[in-house]
Motif scaffolding. Structure first.
Motif, PDB file in Angstrom:
ATOM      1  N   MET A 153       0.828  -1.208   0.000  1.00 44.50           N
ATOM      2  CA  MET A 153       0.000   0.000   0.000  1.00 44.50           C
ATOM      3  C   MET A 153       0.863   1.259   0.000  1.00 44.50           C
ATOM      4  O   MET A 153       0.522   2.261  -0.632  1.00 44.50           O
ATOM      5  CB  MET A 153      -0.925   0.003   1.216  1.00 44.50           C
ATOM      6  N   ALA A 154       2.001   1.221   0.705  1.00 45.07           N
ATOM      7  CA  ALA A 154       2.915   2.369   0.689  1.00 45.07           C
ATOM      8  C   ALA A 154       3.485   2.575  -0.708  1.00 45.07           C
ATOM      9  O   ALA A 154       3.647   3.719  -1.168  1.00 45.07           O
ATOM     10  CB  ALA A 154       4.044   2.146   1.696  1.00 45.07           C
ATOM     11  N   THR A 155       3.775   1.472  -1.392  1.00 43.28           N
ATOM     12  CA  THR A 155       4.264   1.557  -2.768  1.00 43.28           C
ATOM     13  C   THR A 155       3.207   2.146  -3.692  1.00 43.28           C
ATOM     14  O   THR A 155       3.484   3.018  -4.513  1.00 43.28           O
ATOM     15  CB  THR A 155       4.662   0.158  -3.272  1.00 43.28           C
TER      16      THR A 155
ATOM     17  N   THR B 277       2.783   5.911  -2.975  1.00 41.85           N
ATOM     18  CA  THR B 277       3.892   6.716  -3.485  1.00 41.85           C
ATOM     19  C   THR B 277       3.806   6.881  -5.000  1.00 41.85           C
ATOM     20  O   THR B 277       3.945   7.990  -5.528  1.00 41.85           O
ATOM     21  CB  THR B 277       5.236   6.065  -3.109  1.00 41.85           C
ATOM     22  N   SER B 278       3.562   5.774  -5.693  1.00 37.82           N
ATOM     23  CA  SER B 278       3.492   5.824  -7.160  1.00 37.82           C
ATOM     24  C   SER B 278       2.322   6.679  -7.635  1.00 37.82           C
ATOM     25  O   SER B 278       2.468   7.513  -8.539  1.00 37.82           O
ATOM     26  CB  SER B 278       3.359   4.399  -7.721  1.00 37.82           C
ATOM     27  N   ILE B 279       1.159   6.457  -7.019  1.00 36.10           N
ATOM     28  CA  ILE B 279      -0.036   7.213  -7.417  1.00 36.10           C
ATOM     29  C   ILE B 279       0.144   8.692  -7.112  1.00 36.10           C
ATOM     30  O   ILE B 279      -0.275   9.560  -7.903  1.00 36.10           O
ATOM     31  CB  ILE B 279      -1.282   6.651  -6.713  1.00 36.10           C
ATOM     32  N   ALA B 280       0.772   9.008  -5.979  1.00 39.18           N
ATOM     33  CA  ALA B 280       0.990  10.408  -5.611  1.00 39.18           C
ATOM     34  C   ALA B 280       1.877  11.111  -6.635  1.00 39.18           C
ATOM     35  O   ALA B 280       1.623  12.272  -7.007  1.00 39.18           O
ATOM     36  CB  ALA B 280       1.618  10.495  -4.220  1.00 39.18           C
TER      37      ALA B 280
ATOM     38  N   ILE C 172      -9.707   9.372 -10.210  1.00 41.96           N
ATOM     39  CA  ILE C 172      -9.342   8.000  -9.844  1.00 41.96           C
ATOM     40  C   ILE C 172      -8.068   7.998  -9.011  1.00 41.96           C
ATOM     41  O   ILE C 172      -7.972   7.303  -7.984  1.00 41.96           O
ATOM     42  CB  ILE C 172      -9.180   7.137 -11.104  1.00 41.96           C
ATOM     43  N   ASN C 173      -7.071   8.768  -9.425  1.00 41.63           N
ATOM     44  CA  ASN C 173      -5.815   8.836  -8.670  1.00 41.63           C
ATOM     45  C   ASN C 173      -6.033   9.384  -7.260  1.00 41.63           C
ATOM     46  O   ASN C 173      -5.437   8.905  -6.292  1.00 41.63           O
ATOM     47  CB  ASN C 173      -4.796   9.700  -9.401  1.00 41.63           C
ATOM     48  N   THR C 174      -6.894  10.390  -7.129  1.00 41.90           N
ATOM     49  CA  THR C 174      -7.147  10.993  -5.818  1.00 41.90           C
ATOM     50  C   THR C 174      -7.799   9.995  -4.871  1.00 41.90           C
ATOM     51  O   THR C 174      -7.375   9.839  -3.717  1.00 41.90           O
ATOM     52  CB  THR C 174      -8.038  12.239  -5.963  1.00 41.90           C
ATOM     53  N   VAL C 175      -8.844   9.322  -5.346  1.00 39.39           N
ATOM     54  CA  VAL C 175      -9.531   8.323  -4.514  1.00 39.39           C
ATOM     55  C   VAL C 175      -8.570   7.191  -4.142  1.00 39.39           C
ATOM     56  O   VAL C 175      -8.518   6.745  -2.984  1.00 39.39           O
ATOM     57  CB  VAL C 175     -10.761   7.767  -5.250  1.00 39.39           C
ATOM     58  N   ALA C 176      -7.794   6.726  -5.116  1.00 39.80           N
ATOM     59  CA  ALA C 176      -6.853   5.628  -4.864  1.00 39.80           C
ATOM     60  C   ALA C 176      -5.779   6.022  -3.855  1.00 39.80           C
ATOM     61  O   ALA C 176      -5.406   5.231  -2.983  1.00 39.80           O
ATOM     62  CB  ALA C 176      -6.208   5.182  -6.177  1.00 39.80           C
TER      63      ALA C 176
ATOM     64  N   TYR D  94      -7.363   6.245  -0.308  1.00 40.49           N
ATOM     65  CA  TYR D  94      -7.692   4.908   0.214  1.00 40.49           C
ATOM     66  C   TYR D  94      -6.429   4.122   0.558  1.00 40.49           C
ATOM     67  O   TYR D  94      -6.392   3.385   1.549  1.00 40.49           O
ATOM     68  CB  TYR D  94      -8.530   4.146  -0.807  1.00 40.49           C
ATOM     69  N   SER D  95      -5.378   4.255  -0.229  1.00 45.06           N
ATOM     70  CA  SER D  95      -4.126   3.547   0.053  1.00 45.06           C
ATOM     71  C   SER D  95      -3.528   4.005   1.379  1.00 45.06           C
ATOM     72  O   SER D  95      -3.102   3.190   2.208  1.00 45.06           O
ATOM     73  CB  SER D  95      -3.121   3.775  -1.087  1.00 45.06           C
ATOM     74  N   ILE D  96      -3.495   5.326   1.599  1.00 39.38           N
ATOM     75  CA  ILE D  96      -2.974   5.865   2.865  1.00 39.38           C
ATOM     76  C   ILE D  96      -3.862   5.425   4.028  1.00 39.38           C
ATOM     77  O   ILE D  96      -3.379   5.063   5.109  1.00 39.38           O
ATOM     78  CB  ILE D  96      -2.883   7.398   2.793  1.00 39.38           C
ATOM     79  N   TYR D  97      -5.161   5.441   3.806  1.00 37.14           N
ATOM     80  CA  TYR D  97      -6.137   5.012   4.809  1.00 37.14           C
ATOM     81  C   TYR D  97      -5.885   3.561   5.224  1.00 37.14           C
ATOM     82  O   TYR D  97      -5.909   3.212   6.415  1.00 37.14           O
ATOM     83  CB  TYR D  97      -7.528   5.185   4.208  1.00 37.14           C
ATOM     84  N   LEU D  98      -5.583   2.686   4.247  1.00 35.07           N
ATOM     85  CA  LEU D  98      -5.339   1.278   4.545  1.00 35.07           C
ATOM     86  C   LEU D  98      -4.041   1.074   5.306  1.00 35.07           C
ATOM     87  O   LEU D  98      -3.962   0.203   6.177  1.00 35.07           O
ATOM     88  CB  LEU D  98      -5.316   0.472   3.248  1.00 35.07           C
TER      89      LEU D  98
END
Length: 387
Positions: free
Chosen positions: A289-291, A294-297, A324-328, A331-335
């Motif tokens: 999830m951290a990966t 980082t990539s999406i950001a 899509i990138n914003t939601v992803a 959610y990734s940081i949230y997880l």
């Protein structure tokens, strides 16, 4: 973090597959399903995991040219294999009232219920990650810029649709939740199948094992290619050895070998403690999830500055990309926040989730390695491709 997560992914997949064959304390196996008096030892499961690891290593190390054929066959089995499972559950299993499925909730460790749901989503998340496996095989895929994202999107979508059907059939086939959770197998699905068809569970379980083994082969292939590629880009220690490609087979055999070794070494932890290995599974999810985050950001940052800042691509999210990138990203940081929670509220050394401190230790090592060595030699894959 990506290398860490994929090595843990390969180990976790192989370990779960080995559990189906045999058992670990708190794990699952066909032996305990039909012989409840069987005394299970941690080293039993570790030996079976070792056997599966050897099989995976042989296929990826010596028969890699047959991988497409193997995966095509298993894709067909996977594509139709869910049908007999659903048919058996619907036709033969005892069904609870609909109210029990939709209106009755129980917590096995946390309260209130909302908090329990947040902590409990980890198991569902484990079933959904690693769909980026195709991305790590892209150098061996024809027209990868189009084929890989298509494979990722459609595999995820198809599994989501089929998964909903299977989950509903499964939930409507659990006559007693407490009995399913206390089953000697450790896997409620085996209990439910046995309630529907006692000996008929065997062929279904064998089919599931075959599919899981094919998944282990794929996880090892992706993990070894990810390790090879990052080492080739000067991103890992012992880069020359890890990035070596066997001239005859054109396979990064050393990376396949080290992935198998890491898988087996991680399985040794189970001899002393199953909790430690569960922490490694959580470690995989935190790192992954951290990966992703980082990539999406990075991509979202480029999008915010204008779509022209992104390199041209055959497959693109288009105008929907920012949303899509914003939601992803959120959610990734949230997880990442929830994955590190222990399964029980009463935390002891045996129930504590050690994934967070392990992640922190490896993250610190990565920072030290980067500032002492990595930044001097690492240029990044985009630079290499452009060159």
């Amino acid at each position: 973090m990506s290398t860490l997560s994929w090595q843990a992914t390969a180990a976790g997949a192989t370990f779960v597959d080995g559990e189906h064959f045999h058992a670990v304390p708190g794990g699952a196996c066909l032996a305990s399903a039909y012989h409840p008096d069987y005394v299970i030892q941690g080293w039993h499961g570790t030996l079976v995991v070792g056997a599966v690891t050897i099989l995976v290593g042989i296929v990826n190390g010596f028969f890699a040219d047959s991988l497409p054929q193997i995966q095509k066959f298993m894709a067909i089995l996977f594509g139709v294999g869910w049908i007999p499972v659903v048919v058996v559950l619907i036709a033969l299993a005892p069904h609870p009232p609909a109210g029990d499925v939709f209106t009755k909730f129980s917590s096995e460790g946390w309260s209130p219920m909302g908090l329990s749901v947040m902590v409990g989503q980890i198991s569902a998340l484990y079933s959904l990650v690693s769909f980026d496996a195709a991305a790590h095989m892209s150098e061996e895929v024809r027209r990868a810029g189009l084929a890989v994202p298509r494979a990722m999107m459609w595999s995820y979508t198809a599994n989501a649709v089929i998964g909903v059907v299977v989950v509903f059939a499964y939930l409507y086939s659990i006559p007693d939740v407490d009995a399913a959770l206390s089953s000697p197998t450790g896997f409620p699905i085996l209990y439910v199948l046995q309630e529907a068809t006692y000996w008929g569970t065997l062929p279904i379980a064998i089919m599931l094992i075959m599919i899981a083994t094919a998944g282990c082969i794929g996880c090892n292939a992706s993990a070894s290619r990810e390790t090879f590629a990052f080492a080739r880009d000067d991103g890992l220690p012992f880069k020359n050895w890890l990035a070596k490609v066997t001239p005859k087979s054109l396979i990064p055999f050393n990376s396949v070998l080290i992935t198998c070794i890491i898988t087996f070494l991680l399985s040794l932890i189970n001899i002393g403690s199953t909790v430690a290995f569960n922490a490694i599974i959580s470690l995989q999810l935190i790192a992954l999830m951290a990966t992703y985050a980082t990539s999406i950001a990075c991509v979202l940052f480029k999008r915010m500055k204008g779509e022209h800042n992104l390199p041209s691509a055959q497959w693109s999210l288009g105008r929907s990309g920012k949303a899509i990138n914003t939601v992803a990203l959120v959610y990734s940081i949230y997880l990442v926040f929830w994955i590190g929670w222990p399964p029980l509220k009463a935390v002891t050394p045996s129930t504590f989730n050690w994934a967070t401190p392990m992640f922190g230790a490896i993250f610190l090592f990565s920072l030290v390695f980067y500032y002492t060595n990595g930044r001097k030699v690492y240029k990044g894959p985009v630079t290499l491709v452009q060159a």
